[in-house]
Motif scaffolding. Structure first.
Motif, mmCIF file in Angstrom:
data_model
loop_
_atom_site.group_PDB
_atom_site.id
_atom_site.type_symbol
_atom_site.label_atom_id
_atom_site.label_comp_id
_atom_site.label_asym_id
_atom_site.label_seq_id
_atom_site.Cartn_x
_atom_site.Cartn_y
_atom_site.Cartn_z
ATOM 1 N N LYS A 110 47.183 -79.515 36.614
ATOM 2 C CA LYS A 110 46.986 -79.155 37.887
ATOM 3 C C LYS A 110 45.129 -78.450 37.796
ATOM 4 C CE LYS A 110 51.226 -78.471 40.385
ATOM 5 N NZ LYS A 110 52.676 -77.365 40.755
ATOM 6 N N THR A 111 45.219 -77.837 37.011
ATOM 7 C CA THR A 111 44.392 -78.497 36.256
ATOM 8 C C THR A 111 42.929 -78.510 36.538
ATOM 9 O OG1 THR A 111 45.786 -75.561 34.752
ATOM 10 C CG2 THR A 111 42.970 -76.249 34.244
ATOM 11 N N LEU A 112 43.470 -79.781 35.231
ATOM 12 C CA LEU A 112 42.509 -81.116 35.510
ATOM 13 C C LEU A 112 41.952 -81.409 36.536
ATOM 14 C CD1 LEU A 112 42.858 -83.464 32.857
ATOM 15 C CD2 LEU A 112 42.370 -84.424 35.264
ATOM 16 N N ALA A 113 43.049 -81.189 37.060
ATOM 17 C CA ALA A 113 42.411 -81.800 39.468
ATOM 18 C C ALA A 113 41.928 -81.232 39.565
ATOM 19 C CB ALA A 113 43.684 -82.357 39.975
ATOM 20 N N TYR A 114 41.442 -79.892 38.943
ATOM 21 C CA TYR A 114 41.551 -78.248 40.019
ATOM 22 C C TYR A 114 40.046 -78.891 39.385
ATOM 23 C CZ TYR A 114 40.300 -73.867 41.883
ATOM 24 O OH TYR A 114 39.507 -72.471 42.350
ATOM 25 N N VAL A 115 39.530 -78.589 37.724
ATOM 26 C CA VAL A 115 38.695 -78.547 37.309
ATOM 27 C C VAL A 115 37.346 -79.540 37.976
ATOM 28 C CG1 VAL A 115 37.464 -78.728 35.039
ATOM 29 C CG2 VAL A 115 38.871 -76.885 35.659
ATOM 30 N N LEU A 116 37.955 -80.881 38.301
ATOM 31 C CA LEU A 116 37.242 -82.316 38.749
ATOM 32 C C LEU A 116 37.226 -82.336 39.510
ATOM 33 C CD1 LEU A 116 39.428 -84.894 36.890
ATOM 34 C CD2 LEU A 116 37.324 -84.358 36.914
ATOM 35 N N GLU A 117 37.533 -81.274 40.822
ATOM 36 C CA GLU A 117 37.420 -80.820 41.968
ATOM 37 C C GLU A 117 36.294 -80.029 41.986
ATOM 38 O OE1 GLU A 117 40.863 -79.158 44.432
ATOM 39 O OE2 GLU A 117 41.764 -80.745 43.974
ATOM 40 N N LEU A 118 36.314 -79.075 41.490
ATOM 41 C CA LEU A 118 35.646 -78.029 41.259
ATOM 42 C C LEU A 118 33.819 -78.654 40.672
ATOM 43 C CD1 LEU A 118 36.608 -75.028 39.613
ATOM 44 C CD2 LEU A 118 36.444 -75.148 41.898
ATOM 45 N N GLU A 119 34.093 -79.321 40.177
ATOM 46 C CA GLU A 119 32.593 -80.002 38.956
ATOM 47 C C GLU A 119 31.848 -81.427 40.339
ATOM 48 O OE1 GLU A 119 30.660 -78.777 36.873
ATOM 49 O OE2 GLU A 119 32.640 -77.722 36.384
ATOM 50 N N GLY A 120 32.463 -81.144 41.569
ATOM 51 C CA GLY A 120 32.349 -82.331 42.357
ATOM 52 C C GLY A 120 32.533 -84.140 42.183
ATOM 53 N N GLU A 121 33.849 -84.059 40.527
ATOM 54 C CA GLU A 121 33.880 -85.345 40.400
ATOM 55 C C GLU A 121 35.275 -85.963 41.717
ATOM 56 O OE1 GLU A 121 33.061 -87.533 38.636
ATOM 57 O OE2 GLU A 121 30.932 -85.990 38.283
ATOM 58 N N LEU A 122 35.990 -84.876 41.723
ATOM 59 C CA LEU A 122 37.085 -85.472 43.111
ATOM 60 C C LEU A 122 36.974 -84.658 44.338
ATOM 61 C CD1 LEU A 122 39.709 -86.633 41.291
ATOM 62 C CD2 LEU A 122 40.940 -84.796 41.367
ATOM 63 N N LEU A 123 36.581 -85.967 45.342
ATOM 64 C CA LEU A 123 36.703 -85.950 46.037
ATOM 65 C C LEU A 123 37.650 -85.953 47.275
ATOM 66 C CD1 LEU A 123 33.268 -87.250 46.542
ATOM 67 C CD2 LEU A 123 33.932 -84.598 45.667
ATOM 68 N N GLU A 124 38.472 -85.318 48.218
ATOM 69 C CA GLU A 124 39.347 -85.187 48.400
ATOM 70 C C GLU A 124 39.283 -86.911 49.751
ATOM 71 O OE1 GLU A 124 41.838 -83.397 52.696
ATOM 72 O OE2 GLU A 124 40.734 -82.035 51.146
ATOM 73 N N GLY A 125 39.952 -87.757 49.778
ATOM 74 C CA GLY A 125 40.745 -88.285 50.459
ATOM 75 C C GLY A 125 39.008 -90.230 50.339
ATOM 76 N N GLU A 126 38.548 -89.676 48.672
ATOM 77 C CA GLU A 126 37.842 -90.389 47.820
ATOM 78 C C GLU A 126 38.844 -92.204 47.352
ATOM 79 O OE1 GLU A 126 35.374 -90.375 43.526
ATOM 80 O OE2 GLU A 126 37.466 -89.090 43.945
ATOM 81 N N LYS A 127 38.148 -93.063 47.613
ATOM 82 C CA LYS A 127 39.070 -94.446 47.053
ATOM 83 C C LYS A 127 38.383 -94.803 45.436
ATOM 84 C CE LYS A 127 40.183 -98.961 48.035
ATOM 85 N NZ LYS A 127 41.174 -98.923 47.071
ATOM 86 N N TYR A 128 38.964 -94.496 44.485
ATOM 87 C CA TYR A 128 38.394 -94.788 43.567
ATOM 88 C C TYR A 128 38.791 -96.198 42.945
ATOM 89 C CZ TYR A 128 37.551 -93.832 38.519
ATOM 90 O OH TYR A 128 36.826 -94.165 37.087
#
Length: 176
Positions: A66-84
């Protein structure tokens, strides 16, 4: 306010767990709603929000994934609904695993199931090792290099997410 700011600790994929726990308990006492029952409704609402924020922060920062995903979100790397788009070589490898699982639907083989489980575990172990190395480097490099490492960490995050679905399929077969 993000969880790291709320706990007054630096943004990190590996926050100090003793410090996280300490801040959680400290803020739990400070913002416990029972201590504010005689306050105005507005103050009670504020304290309830802070107490909720504290609980959410602890849930995220005390859990590695959860921390990993949260930091990625904070850094703008993980976007909601993103198609990776996962790398083609990884998808090919997963296609082979999925085909083996589909074959198991028609012709169950306990030995083959064990073999597939081990294969998936090895892939996950390799990804975990690579990510640990990336995270360790991330904590000590300049901003430009951090961007590259964030992309690698994000890629592994999505690969592991994909593997989670395969592990769920393996559990279904194991329960038969």
């Amino acid at each position: 306010m993000n969880y790291f700011e709320f706990y007054n600790i630096p943004v990190s994929f590996l926050p100090d767990q003793k410090l996280v726990k300490s801040r959680f308990y400290e803020l739990s006492k400070q913002y416990h709603p029972d201590f504010y029952v005689n306050e105005a409704d507005e103050k009670q609402k504020e304290i309830l929000e802070l107490s909720t924020l504290n609980n959410k922060a602890f849930q995220v920062l005390s859990h590695k994934n959860k921390t990993l995903a949260y930091v990625l979100e904070l850094e703008g790397e993980l976007l909601e609904g993103e198609k990776y788009d996962l790398p083609a070589d990884f998808l090919m490898e997963m296609m082979e695993v999925n085909e083996a699982l589909m074959e198991m639907e028609f012709d169950f083989d306990a030995d083959k199931l064990i073999e597939i489980k081990h294969q998936v575990q090895q892939i996950e172990a390799d990804l975990d090792k690579e990510n640990e190395e990336n995270i360790e480097k991330y904590e000590s490099v300049n901003q430009l290099d951090k961007k590259e490492l964030l992309k690698k960490i994000k890629d592994i995050y999505y690969r592991k997410k994909y593997l989670l679905r395969i592990r769920e399929s393996l559990l279904i077969f194991a329960s038969r």
